[in-house]
Design an enzyme around this catalytic site. Sequence first.
Site, PDB file in Angstrom:
ATOM      1  N   ASP A 113      62.904 -26.952  77.309  1.00  0.00           N
ATOM      2  CA  ASP A 113      62.139 -26.561  78.493  1.00  0.00           C
ATOM      3  C   ASP A 113      62.886 -25.638  79.440  1.00  0.00           C
ATOM      4  O   ASP A 113      62.308 -24.739  80.038  1.00  0.00           O
ATOM      5  CB  ASP A 113      61.678 -27.802  79.265  1.00  0.00           C
ATOM      6  N   ASP A 116      68.524 -27.445  79.499  1.00  0.00           N
ATOM      7  CA  ASP A 116      69.046 -28.584  78.737  1.00  0.00           C
ATOM      8  C   ASP A 116      68.547 -28.517  77.299  1.00  0.00           C
ATOM      9  O   ASP A 116      68.019 -27.507  76.859  1.00  0.00           O
ATOM     10  CB  ASP A 116      68.653 -29.902  79.417  1.00  0.00           C
ATOM     11  N   GLU A 505      68.491 -22.313  87.541  1.00  0.00           N
ATOM     12  CA  GLU A 505      68.024 -22.752  86.220  1.00  0.00           C
ATOM     13  C   GLU A 505      66.718 -22.049  85.846  1.00  0.00           C
ATOM     14  O   GLU A 505      65.774 -22.019  86.624  1.00  0.00           O
ATOM     15  CB  GLU A 505      67.815 -24.263  86.193  1.00  0.00           C
TER      16      GLU A 505
END
Length: 529
Positions: A113, A116, A505
């Site tokens: 996603d 990670d 991120e």
Amino acid sequence: MSHVININKPSLNSLKPLILSVSQVHMRKGMASATTFSLMLHFLLLILCFSFHQPSLAFTSQEYQEALEKSILFFEGQRSGKLPSNQRLTWRGDSGLSDGSSYHVNLVGGYYDAGDNVKFGLPMAFTTTLLAWSVIEFGSSMMDQIENARAAIRWSTDYLLKAATTTPDTLYVQVGDPNMDHKCWERPEDMDTPRNVYKVSAQNPGSDVAAETAAALAASSIVFGDSDPAYSSKLLQAAIKVFNFADRYRGSYSDSLGSVVCPFYCSYSGYHDELLWGASWIYKASGTSSYMQYIRSNGHILGADDDGFSFSWDDKRPGTKILLSKEFLEKNSEEFQLYKAHSDNYICSLMSGIPGSQAQYTRGGLLYKGSESNLQYVTSTSLLLLTYAKYLSANGGVVRCGTSTVTGENLVTLAKTQVDYILGDNPRKMSYMVGFGENYPKHVHHRGSSLPSVRSRTQHISCNEGFQYLYAGSPNPNELVGAIVGGPDSNDNFSDDRNNYQQSEPATYINAPFVGALAYFSAKPPTYY
């Protein structure tokens, strides 16, 4: 009397109270000189212009095309599974090749996603739906990138088909234990954290994730309708099956799976919005009257009467309203007038200085919804603005916000300010897309990008050993080209810091709607604006 608004950066409507206060001071003090007052007013406007100054970069169609190509390329960096021979981000390698095997199911493939190594079903399905919607609305403008866009969708739908059709009355919704995964900083190629498999079933329902999966499969079936009819039919049949499962066994996957999905992708909005969203997409894909009847009969229960002002992986209400508004705009179907009205409410909420306005913008002009991954809301809003503008313009429609009239052109203008801000037209003159422009984030919160590539260091890098790269001050060795990061704060400030995941991120659902927005602008000459 109605008037058509003119969207500036910022809206001059927002400056009226200050101008009025100056004029009132002028009158109270009895200033007689019109010249004096005129000079004061001009001086005030100059101050305001500098206070709200934004750089003005004019992006060309070619630059939008470059950004479009890179926004799709990003998905190759998120791939899980056996990589194809035409993989373009070559620093990535195969990963997750045994996913599902210990549970006697093949769950190889799909997307990680964000930064990670977990495959979360809800955001993956939403990503797929918005990639498909981008192609449905603006695929004709994607030119040589249409095949790459279809490939990005298919990488996900191949996985979702396996997740949805392997076991009756079961949907596999996640691979990987996020609590364990987040304790490690590892390349996906090196993963040795538990690859647990999680599912929803009749006994442990997940209507939200199941209905979103149905939406993804149905929307994608439209994408492949001409290029691969057999695959399109397979997707639609799977969508119907999964939707029936979602509707029959109602409940939130957050309740069924608990700490495995919360707080990571907790279904805060519940599952009603996904049921209406999923039914809407199946109706669009199939034209089957029973889904039209489902929407009519269940819409009021499932949120048709509710306004929603944030479109995200969790809350589908604004997207559903705009999707269904097309039925009223094109066919004048009275039962869908409600969706047009709520679509208008959503649009009015985004317009500064007019009735219904409630959106917050930074001084630099960026829509601001929250401190964590704010750009996900900016990109999803941009797609909705352009899609609704398309629907309105094709059918002679407008939006009424009190006495103000908002046109399709106004929506395009607002969407362009958001798209351009992300690409570098902002106070920091920074592109928030990796690899686009000269100044962009170099310390992206992403395991595979921040660790040495398996091509350059073949030795295994262990769970704890990897943290030295998380904390390192050097730029990421592998450029995650096309990734859009979480973005700046409410003051237009951005920290290019790998530890600041809220801002640095990337995520698939940030990029997915941006693909459609970039496709729209890549096909328009600069004079169009």
